[in-house]
Scaffold this motif. Structure first.
Motif, PDB file in Angstrom:
ATOM      1  N   ARG A 176       0.827  -1.215   0.000  1.00 30.87           N
ATOM      2  CA  ARG A 176       0.000   0.000   0.000  1.00 30.87           C
ATOM      3  C   ARG A 176       0.853   1.254   0.000  1.00 30.87           C
ATOM      4  O   ARG A 176       0.532   2.241  -0.680  1.00 30.87           O
ATOM      5  CB  ARG A 176      -0.900   0.000   1.235  1.00 30.87           C
ATOM      6  CG  ARG A 176      -2.105  -0.910   1.150  1.00 30.87           C
ATOM      7  CD  ARG A 176      -2.794  -0.956   2.500  1.00 30.87           C
ATOM      8  NE  ARG A 176      -4.092  -1.623   2.436  1.00 30.87           N
ATOM      9  CZ  ARG A 176      -4.697  -2.165   3.479  1.00 30.87           C
ATOM     10  NH1 ARG A 176      -4.118  -2.103   4.676  1.00 30.87           N
ATOM     11  NH2 ARG A 176      -5.876  -2.738   3.356  1.00 30.87           N
ATOM     12  N   GLU A 177       1.917   1.228   0.776  1.00 34.82           N
ATOM     13  CA  GLU A 177       2.803   2.384   0.885  1.00 34.82           C
ATOM     14  C   GLU A 177       3.339   2.793  -0.481  1.00 34.82           C
ATOM     15  O   GLU A 177       3.411   3.996  -0.802  1.00 34.82           O
ATOM     16  CB  GLU A 177       3.942   2.037   1.830  1.00 34.82           C
ATOM     17  CG  GLU A 177       4.888   3.168   2.154  1.00 34.82           C
ATOM     18  CD  GLU A 177       5.937   2.726   3.163  1.00 34.82           C
ATOM     19  OE1 GLU A 177       5.751   3.013   4.368  1.00 34.82           O
ATOM     20  OE2 GLU A 177       6.922   2.070   2.750  1.00 34.82           O
ATOM     21  N   GLU A 178       3.696   1.837  -1.286  1.00 34.97           N
ATOM     22  CA  GLU A 178       4.243   2.136  -2.604  1.00 34.97           C
ATOM     23  C   GLU A 178       3.156   2.516  -3.600  1.00 34.97           C
ATOM     24  O   GLU A 178       3.374   3.377  -4.467  1.00 34.97           O
ATOM     25  CB  GLU A 178       5.067   0.936  -3.093  1.00 34.97           C
ATOM     26  CG  GLU A 178       6.295   0.697  -2.221  1.00 34.97           C
ATOM     27  CD  GLU A 178       7.132  -0.492  -2.617  1.00 34.97           C
ATOM     28  OE1 GLU A 178       8.172  -0.712  -1.976  1.00 34.97           O
ATOM     29  OE2 GLU A 178       6.749  -1.215  -3.567  1.00 34.97           O
ATOM     30  N   LEU A 179       2.002   1.892  -3.507  1.00 30.13           N
ATOM     31  CA  LEU A 179       0.883   2.316  -4.352  1.00 30.13           C
ATOM     32  C   LEU A 179       0.564   3.791  -4.090  1.00 30.13           C
ATOM     33  O   LEU A 179       0.395   4.581  -5.034  1.00 30.13           O
ATOM     34  CB  LEU A 179      -0.349   1.452  -4.066  1.00 30.13           C
ATOM     35  CG  LEU A 179      -0.343   0.028  -4.627  1.00 30.13           C
ATOM     36  CD1 LEU A 179      -1.475  -0.789  -3.995  1.00 30.13           C
ATOM     37  CD2 LEU A 179      -0.493   0.041  -6.148  1.00 30.13           C
ATOM     38  N   THR A 180       0.486   4.154  -2.827  1.00 30.32           N
ATOM     39  CA  THR A 180       0.177   5.536  -2.451  1.00 30.32           C
ATOM     40  C   THR A 180       1.221   6.505  -2.984  1.00 30.32           C
ATOM     41  O   THR A 180       0.895   7.605  -3.462  1.00 30.32           O
ATOM     42  CB  THR A 180       0.083   5.669  -0.916  1.00 30.32           C
ATOM     43  OG1 THR A 180      -0.947   4.803  -0.432  1.00 30.32           O
ATOM     44  CG2 THR A 180      -0.224   7.101  -0.503  1.00 30.32           C
ATOM     45  N   ALA A 181       2.488   6.099  -2.937  1.00 25.46           N
ATOM     46  CA  ALA A 181       3.572   6.964  -3.412  1.00 25.46           C
ATOM     47  C   ALA A 181       3.429   7.294  -4.895  1.00 25.46           C
ATOM     48  O   ALA A 181       3.904   8.345  -5.348  1.00 25.46           O
ATOM     49  CB  ALA A 181       4.918   6.292  -3.151  1.00 25.46           C
ATOM     50  N   PHE A 182       2.767   6.430  -5.640  1.00 26.19           N
ATOM     51  CA  PHE A 182       2.562   6.668  -7.071  1.00 26.19           C
ATOM     52  C   PHE A 182       1.139   7.140  -7.381  1.00 26.19           C
ATOM     53  O   PHE A 182       0.706   7.141  -8.542  1.00 26.19           O
ATOM     54  CB  PHE A 182       2.884   5.394  -7.864  1.00 26.19           C
ATOM     55  CG  PHE A 182       4.358   5.137  -7.998  1.00 26.19           C
ATOM     56  CD1 PHE A 182       5.074   5.624  -9.074  1.00 26.19           C
ATOM     57  CD2 PHE A 182       5.040   4.432  -7.024  1.00 26.19           C
ATOM     58  CE1 PHE A 182       6.431   5.404  -9.195  1.00 26.19           C
ATOM     59  CE2 PHE A 182       6.406   4.200  -7.115  1.00 26.19           C
ATOM     60  CZ  PHE A 182       7.109   4.694  -8.202  1.00 26.19           C
ATOM     61  N   GLY A 183       0.400   7.547  -6.334  1.00 28.65           N
ATOM     62  CA  GLY A 183      -0.941   8.077  -6.532  1.00 28.65           C
ATOM     63  C   GLY A 183      -1.966   7.033  -6.909  1.00 28.65           C
ATOM     64  O   GLY A 183      -2.962   7.334  -7.570  1.00 28.65           O
ATOM     65  N   LEU A 184      -1.752   5.805  -6.457  1.00 28.56           N
ATOM     66  CA  LEU A 184      -2.652   4.695  -6.777  1.00 28.56           C
ATOM     67  C   LEU A 184      -3.303   4.160  -5.511  1.00 28.56           C
ATOM     68  O   LEU A 184      -2.800   4.338  -4.406  1.00 28.56           O
ATOM     69  CB  LEU A 184      -1.883   3.562  -7.464  1.00 28.56           C
ATOM     70  CG  LEU A 184      -1.188   3.900  -8.797  1.00 28.56           C
ATOM     71  CD1 LEU A 184      -0.235   2.783  -9.184  1.00 28.56           C
ATOM     72  CD2 LEU A 184      -2.221   4.130  -9.912  1.00 28.56           C
TER      73      LEU A 184
END
Length: 329
Positions: free
Chosen positions: A213-221
């Motif tokens: 989730r942390e990485e999805l959020t970092a890319f606006g996903l």
């Protein structure tokens, strides 16, 4: 060569070393099954491997016959264990526990060819039982956890369901010592991440998202983007990040190949590089893992084998191409 380790790698190595400490606990030398019965059991595991994993079937075919049979029995054990959770009905947790007792027992008599072949293989090659228990714990984790917040958290899952397989395989093909373990762990993480990137749509349909989730959020996903299944610029950037890191993990795991017994290097190198080719197919199809399942054709696999063979004979050789972007992850 010394492998620089991150926190997550230290954590996983600690798990592996703990398993090694229990390597020979609870073993009994029961009478082996009849030769004809074992032959049929191993043949069944071979057919199961051929049907469910063409890449592993091809790579394992490069091993000497006894080792080939053993790693295919290992694959069958993992396949059945995974299917009990993914496709099981009723009391799945209870069924998995019964399965654990059967495959971690000492049955020389069994009507189940996977149980028979796996128990013969693990005793013959002295595969530490604790690694198998860790794998079963990882498979069971899917019953309780369907989302992962961070990459570090995800690597623990990858260790349980994939690195353990590599660590068990090392006992079949032979290895130089404990210094090989970190490389096997990293290769397992790389292989499982490839699985995760390929199966985004399938996993979501089964109620699971392994992408942090942390990485999805970092890319606006977010989960809505996965549900929509549309390839956008943000998705491309996210997948590019994932694939670059995945390639880097394969490269960092490669120095472990010469730490294996010579007869197993080509097979393990092929297993890694053929599966790694899935990443190239994802890129070639514009990061679309929603409408198709990435794969490498049989012809494509065969074309890769000479280069893989050459690389296993020259451990310092680099892969012919990596995505030309550097990241910190």
């Amino acid at each position: 060569m010394t492998l620089a380790r991150s926190t997550w790698e230290h954590n996983l190595l600690s798990l592996a070393q703990r398993a090694e400490e229990h390597a020979h606990s609870g073993w009994r030398a029961d009478a082996p099954a009849a030769a004809a019965q074992l032959e049929q059991a191993y043949a069944y595991c071979t057919s199961l491997t051929r049907v469910h994993s063409r890449s592993f079937y091809l790579a394992s075919g490069l091993l000497p016959s006894g080792q080939r049979e053993a790693v295919r029995a290992l694959y069958a054990f993992c396949r059945v264990s995974d299917d009990l959770v993914d496709h099981g009905t009723g009391d799945v947790r209870g069924h998995l526990e019964v399965w654990r007792q059967r495959v971690m027992g000492n049955e020389a008599e069994s009507n189940d060819p996977v149980v028979l072949a796996w128990n013969d293989a693990r005793h013959r090659y002295h595969i530490p039982g604790h690694f198998a228990h860790q794998l079963l714990d990882g498979v069971a984790r899917d019953l309780d956890q369907t989302r992962y917040d961070t990459f570090t958290e995800l690597t623990t899952y990858c260790y349980s369901v994939a690195s353990t397989v590599g660590l068990m395989s090392m006992h079949v093909v032979g290895f130089s010592g404990r210094q090989a373990m970190p490389y096997a762990i990293k290769l397992g993480v790389a292989l499982q991440l490839t699985n995760i990137l390929r199966d985004v749509a399938e996993d979501y349909a089964n109620g699971r998202i392994y992408l942090p989730r942390e990485e999805l959020t970092a890319f606006g996903l977010d989960e809505g983007d996965i549900a929509d299944g549309v390839v956008t610029d943000r998705w491309r950037a996210f997948m590019r990040f994932q694939i670059i890191r995945n390639h880097r993990l394969y490269e960092e795991a490669w120095p472990g190949i010469p730490m294996l017994a010579r007869g197993g290097r080509f097979a393990i190198g092929a297993a890694a590089e053929l599966y790694r080719g899935i990443l190239d197919d994802i890129v070639a199809h514009d990061y679309d893992v929603f409408s198709r399942r990435a794969h490498v054709s049989t012809t494509g696999k065969l074309r890769r084998l000479p280069r893989i063979w050459w690389r296993t004979r020259r451990p310092g050789a680099t892969a012919p191409q990596l995505l030309p972007v550097s990241i910190d992850a």
